[in-house]
Design a protein around this motif. Structure first.
Motif: not given
Length: 271
Positions: A189-190, A209-214, A221-222, A224-234
């Motif tokens: 979320e942060m 820089g923030g994703l584990v790949y970098g 996945e985390d 994309f999950n919080v993005l999905k939640k934010r869409v639901e809130r909107v």
């Protein structure tokens, strides 16, 4: 359905609407007209005239004439009010763009001085706080983007107006934080809130820089999950189909697509 059947159905619907208008009281009629302002097209007026022509008495015919006059009065008021809103919204937009407007009133995009974007953001946030960035404003900006795209010769204007909507979306979405839960930091979320509040040009750098790949600590996945939640809130907290809902969802969609592209790039590079 044949053309005859379609015509009959249309006539029945028009008659029902006309009857609803006829029996509306003085308080109900203006609201009914304003709500259905786009319904007063040529077929409507032709049907209303036809109804008046077959009246059995002069009094009834006079009632139809009075109804037509009342409808026209309300429609004219609605149109005038809409034009005033557009004019007002244009003025608000001009004030937001003023920090990047040259003395000759030309707007250079991208701006030579990046501080202009910062000043634009300050003006936009002030206007939003005062209640100027309503549906009328968002619809006016959206309409100008559509017109600029259709003309095809103003790519810079499209980019400028899109930036205004991005700044608006970032401001609205940043008003409430979900980065803390039960006294603990929710990393994804942060991370999302960092992206939301950042300039679009820096999204890729932040994502890499923030994703584990970098080397970061946020799993894709985390995010994309919080993005999905934010869409639901909107969707829950904005009016369905409103310009505000559309602008906020498009902004989140842009972030999601950019994140997907970065993740795909990381995966491709490791193959």
């Amino acid at each position: 359905m044949s053309d005859t059947e379609k015509a009959f159905k249309t006539t029945v619907e028009l008659d029902k609407f006309i009857d609803e208008l006829r029996y509306a009281n003085e308080k109900e009629l203006p609201m009914l007209v304003a709500k259905n302002v786009l319904a007063f097209d040529t077929p409507f007026w032709l049907r209303l005239a036809a109804r008046a022509d077959i009246c059995g008495s002069n009094d009834e015919k006079k009632d139809y004439e009075n109804l037509a006059a009342s409808i026209m009065t309300v429609v004219e008021k609605v149109v005038r009010k809409t034009e005033e809103k557009i004019e007002s919204s244009t003025g608000v937009l001009e004030s937001i763009l003023e920090p990047i407007t040259q003395e000759d009133e030309e707007i250079i995009w991208p701006p030579r001085d990046l501080n202009g974007i910062v000043e634009m953001k300050k003006v936009l946030e002030l206007k939003e706080k005062k209640g100027f960035l309503d549906e009328g404003f968002l619809s006016a900006v959206t309409a100008q983007i559509r017109q600029a795209r259709e003309s095809g010769d103003k790519p810079g204007l499209v980019a400028i107006l899109q930036k205004v909507l991005q700044l608006y979306a970032a401001h609205i979405l940043s008003k409430r934080s979900y980065a803390m839960k039960d006294g603990q930091v929710v990393k994804a979320e942060m991370f999302l809130e960092t992206i939301i509040s950042a300039d679009e040009d820096s999204w890729e750098t932040i994502l890499r820089g923030g994703l584990v790949y970098g080397g970061g600590d946020v799993e894709p996945e985390d995010l994309f999950n919080v993005l999905k939640k934010r869409v639901e809130r909107v969707n829950m907290r904005t009016e369905s189909g409103s310009y505000q809902q559309r602008v906020l969802l498009e902004y989140l969609k842009e972030i999601e697509e950019r994140a997907e592209a970065v993740v795909q790039a990381f995966k491709t590079s490791t193959i």
